[in-house]
Write a protein that holds these residues in place. Structure first.
Motif, mmCIF file in Angstrom:
data_model
loop_
_atom_site.group_PDB
_atom_site.id
_atom_site.type_symbol
_atom_site.label_atom_id
_atom_site.label_comp_id
_atom_site.label_asym_id
_atom_site.label_seq_id
_atom_site.Cartn_x
_atom_site.Cartn_y
_atom_site.Cartn_z
ATOM 1 N N LEU A 208 -2.012 -3.903 -5.212
ATOM 2 C CA LEU A 208 -2.873 -3.188 -4.273
ATOM 3 C C LEU A 208 -2.731 -3.776 -2.874
ATOM 4 O O LEU A 208 -2.638 -3.049 -1.877
ATOM 5 C CB LEU A 208 -4.326 -3.268 -4.737
ATOM 6 C CG LEU A 208 -5.380 -2.665 -3.805
ATOM 7 C CD1 LEU A 208 -5.133 -1.183 -3.601
ATOM 8 C CD2 LEU A 208 -6.779 -2.910 -4.346
ATOM 9 N N GLN A 209 -2.691 -5.087 -2.791
ATOM 10 C CA GLN A 209 -2.569 -5.754 -1.503
ATOM 11 C C GLN A 209 -1.268 -5.358 -0.799
ATOM 12 O O GLN A 209 -1.252 -5.119 0.413
ATOM 13 C CB GLN A 209 -2.618 -7.269 -1.700
ATOM 14 C CG GLN A 209 -2.576 -8.062 -0.410
ATOM 15 C CD GLN A 209 -2.667 -9.559 -0.664
ATOM 16 O OE1 GLN A 209 -2.350 -10.028 -1.756
ATOM 17 N NE2 GLN A 209 -3.091 -10.307 0.334
ATOM 18 N N ALA A 210 -0.190 -5.271 -1.540
ATOM 19 C CA ALA A 210 1.100 -4.908 -0.950
ATOM 20 C C ALA A 210 1.060 -3.507 -0.348
ATOM 21 O O ALA A 210 1.611 -3.261 0.738
ATOM 22 C CB ALA A 210 2.202 -5.009 -2.013
ATOM 23 N N ILE A 211 0.417 -2.577 -1.044
ATOM 24 C CA ILE A 211 0.329 -1.208 -0.533
ATOM 25 C C ILE A 211 -0.514 -1.161 0.737
ATOM 26 O O ILE A 211 -0.146 -0.524 1.736
ATOM 27 C CB ILE A 211 -0.268 -0.277 -1.604
ATOM 28 C CG1 ILE A 211 0.657 -0.182 -2.807
ATOM 29 C CG2 ILE A 211 -0.518 1.120 -1.029
ATOM 30 C CD1 ILE A 211 0.082 0.593 -3.975
ATOM 31 N N LEU A 212 -1.651 -1.852 0.723
ATOM 32 C CA LEU A 212 -2.550 -1.808 1.873
ATOM 33 C C LEU A 212 -1.963 -2.518 3.084
ATOM 34 O O LEU A 212 -2.112 -2.048 4.225
ATOM 35 C CB LEU A 212 -3.896 -2.435 1.497
ATOM 36 C CG LEU A 212 -4.698 -1.683 0.427
ATOM 37 C CD1 LEU A 212 -5.964 -2.466 0.075
ATOM 38 C CD2 LEU A 212 -5.056 -0.277 0.884
ATOM 39 N N GLU A 213 -1.293 -3.637 2.866
ATOM 40 C CA GLU A 213 -0.714 -4.363 3.986
ATOM 41 C C GLU A 213 0.434 -3.599 4.637
ATOM 42 O O GLU A 213 0.788 -3.871 5.792
ATOM 43 C CB GLU A 213 -0.228 -5.734 3.529
ATOM 44 C CG GLU A 213 -1.365 -6.704 3.219
ATOM 45 C CD GLU A 213 -0.871 -8.060 2.772
ATOM 46 O OE1 GLU A 213 0.325 -8.151 2.406
ATOM 47 O OE2 GLU A 213 -1.663 -9.032 2.788
ATOM 48 N N ALA A 214 1.003 -2.637 3.925
ATOM 49 C CA ALA A 214 2.079 -1.824 4.494
ATOM 50 C C ALA A 214 1.550 -0.714 5.405
ATOM 51 O O ALA A 214 2.329 -0.067 6.116
ATOM 52 C CB ALA A 214 2.914 -1.214 3.367
ATOM 53 N N GLN A 215 0.235 -0.496 5.396
ATOM 54 C CA GLN A 215 -0.369 0.546 6.226
ATOM 55 C C GLN A 215 -0.675 -0.003 7.624
ATOM 56 O O GLN A 215 -1.125 -1.141 7.756
ATOM 57 C CB GLN A 215 -1.654 1.068 5.587
ATOM 58 C CG GLN A 215 -1.517 1.476 4.130
ATOM 59 C CD GLN A 215 -0.440 2.517 3.916
ATOM 60 O OE1 GLN A 215 -0.329 3.482 4.680
ATOM 61 N NE2 GLN A 215 0.363 2.328 2.878
ATOM 62 N N PRO A 216 -0.444 0.790 8.681
ATOM 63 C CA PRO A 216 -0.725 0.309 10.044
ATOM 64 C C PRO A 216 -2.172 -0.125 10.241
ATOM 65 O O PRO A 216 -2.451 -1.073 10.980
ATOM 66 C CB PRO A 216 -0.383 1.529 10.918
ATOM 67 C CG PRO A 216 0.588 2.322 10.093
ATOM 68 C CD PRO A 216 0.179 2.123 8.673
ATOM 69 N N THR A 217 -3.104 0.557 9.577
ATOM 70 C CA THR A 217 -4.517 0.214 9.719
ATOM 71 C C THR A 217 -5.009 -0.733 8.629
ATOM 72 O O THR A 217 -6.155 -1.193 8.682
ATOM 73 C CB THR A 217 -5.381 1.485 9.670
ATOM 74 O OG1 THR A 217 -5.183 2.144 8.409
ATOM 75 C CG2 THR A 217 -5.027 2.440 10.801
ATOM 76 N N GLY A 218 -4.157 -1.013 7.643
ATOM 77 C CA GLY A 218 -4.590 -1.819 6.505
ATOM 78 C C GLY A 218 -5.447 -1.036 5.538
ATOM 79 O O GLY A 218 -6.023 -1.619 4.612
ATOM 80 N N CYS A 219 -5.531 0.282 5.730
ATOM 81 C CA CYS A 219 -6.379 1.145 4.896
ATOM 82 C C CYS A 219 -5.622 2.403 4.512
ATOM 83 O O CYS A 219 -4.767 2.889 5.258
ATOM 84 C CB CYS A 219 -7.649 1.569 5.644
ATOM 85 S SG CYS A 219 -8.698 0.239 6.225
ATOM 86 N N ILE A 220 -5.981 2.936 3.368
ATOM 87 C CA ILE A 220 -5.498 4.243 2.952
ATOM 88 C C ILE A 220 -6.450 4.780 1.888
ATOM 89 O O ILE A 220 -6.946 4.020 1.045
ATOM 90 C CB ILE A 220 -4.037 4.175 2.413
ATOM 91 C CG1 ILE A 220 -3.500 5.582 2.145
ATOM 92 C CG2 ILE A 220 -3.950 3.316 1.162
ATOM 93 C CD1 ILE A 220 -2.008 5.608 1.804
ATOM 94 N N SER A 221 -6.766 6.047 1.980
ATOM 95 C CA SER A 221 -7.648 6.709 1.014
ATOM 96 C C SER A 221 -8.994 6.002 0.866
ATOM 97 O O SER A 221 -9.554 5.922 -0.220
ATOM 98 C CB SER A 221 -6.963 6.814 -0.357
ATOM 99 O OG SER A 221 -5.747 7.522 -0.257
ATOM 100 N N GLY A 222 -9.494 5.453 1.967
ATOM 101 C CA GLY A 222 -10.818 4.836 1.948
ATOM 102 C C GLY A 222 -10.862 3.421 1.412
ATOM 103 O O GLY A 222 -11.939 2.838 1.317
ATOM 104 N N ILE A 223 -9.724 2.828 1.051
ATOM 105 C CA ILE A 223 -9.668 1.452 0.545
ATOM 106 C C ILE A 223 -8.899 0.599 1.545
ATOM 107 O O ILE A 223 -7.831 1.002 2.031
ATOM 108 C CB ILE A 223 -9.010 1.392 -0.839
ATOM 109 C CG1 ILE A 223 -9.803 2.233 -1.841
ATOM 110 C CG2 ILE A 223 -8.901 -0.044 -1.329
ATOM 111 C CD1 ILE A 223 -9.220 2.227 -3.244
ATOM 112 N N THR B 197 -8.821 1.895 17.982
ATOM 113 C CA THR B 197 -8.861 1.517 16.567
ATOM 114 C C THR B 197 -9.659 2.523 15.753
ATOM 115 O O THR B 197 -9.260 2.902 14.639
ATOM 116 C CB THR B 197 -9.465 0.114 16.408
ATOM 117 O OG1 THR B 197 -8.740 -0.812 17.203
ATOM 118 C CG2 THR B 197 -9.426 -0.330 14.952
ATOM 119 N N LEU B 198 -10.795 2.956 16.297
ATOM 120 C CA LEU B 198 -11.623 3.916 15.566
ATOM 121 C C LEU B 198 -10.882 5.224 15.348
ATOM 122 O O LEU B 198 -10.928 5.799 14.255
ATOM 123 C CB LEU B 198 -12.925 4.163 16.328
ATOM 124 C CG LEU B 198 -13.876 5.182 15.686
ATOM 125 C CD1 LEU B 198 -14.275 4.740 14.282
ATOM 126 C CD2 LEU B 198 -15.120 5.366 16.542
#
Length: 234
Positions: free
Chosen positions: A103-118, A134-135
């Motif tokens: 899960l951490q690997a997927i989230l850290e790959a996102q520019p915002t560190g978030c995807i689908s509310g996680i 940022t908002l």
């Protein structure tokens, strides 16, 4: 005598004009006061509506974390709604600690560190809602979660209209940060004593951030809550 009466009639005209002018000023003052009071009441009502929407988003996020439907039963897919129960989302709330790395690997790959509310725990400034750039990134499609998107929760026609508004930059959203909870002995204020035993299912706590925008352009409410999912039995 005739001259005196003409003089008196002239004074009466001035008195009438002054009375009419004062009446107009009083009427204008009353209308402006009424308009001002109406604006205050309208702004307060819009804020209360946004506050209630933010509270509903916090509750919806907790259902999402627990994997439950609004009636408290275990989440089950709903026909035609692929997001409910996170059937097709790239991330979901882990039930085993070894899955945290994936899960951490997927989230850290996102520019915002978030995807689908996680989200991963934010670094730097925590109040991202106070930074417009940022908002806006956090409000992009697929980053925050909408009401009922992953839980199937629905609102009636007479309910809060903010929860039903899914237009761009309008309505309400929530984000859940996943944070590992250190159960080792702590220092500082704990003075070396063991940390509070939360009886967690996983050594993880969740920080929920909800943002709700009112029907008026400048109305926005931000609420945060920390959620710990505990074991029902040891």
């Amino acid at each position: 005598m005739a001259l005196s009466r003409r003089h008196q009639q002239g004074i009466s005209l001035y008195i009438v004009l002054i009375i009419v002018l004062l009446s107009m000023l009083l009427a204008l003052w009353a209308s402006r006061t009424s308009l001002f009071n109406e604006m205050i009441i309208g702004n307060d009502a819009d804020y209360q509506r946004a506050y209630e929407a933010a509270e509903a988003m916090i509750q919806d996020a907790e259902l999402d974390i627990r994997g439950e439907l609004p009636d408290g039963t275990a989440c089950a897919p709903i026909a035609g709604k692929t997001d409910v129960c996170r059937v097709t989302t790239p991330v979901w709330f882990i039930d085993e600690l070894p899955k945290f790395g994936d899960l951490q690997a997927i989230l850290e790959a996102q520019p915002t560190g978030c995807i689908s509310g996680i989200c991963m725990k934010r670094t730097g400034n925590q109040d991202f809602w106070n930074d417009k750039t940022t908002l806006n990134a956090m409000l992009a499609n697929g980053i925050g979660a909408r009401y009922g998107q992953y839980t199937g929760a629905q609102t009636g026609s007479a309910s809060n209209p903010i929860l039903n508004n899914n237009n761009d930059n309008q309505g309400a959203w929530y984000w859940v940060e996943i944070m590992l909870y250190d159960t080792s002995p702590g220092g500082g204020l704990l003075a070396g004593k063991p940390k509070i035993d939360l009886n967690l299912k996983l050594p993880v706590v969740y920080r929920i951030t909800a943002v709700a925008r009112g029907l008026k352009p400048n109305t926005q409410v931000v609420l945060q809550s920390t959620f710990a999912r505990q074991k029902l039995k040891n």
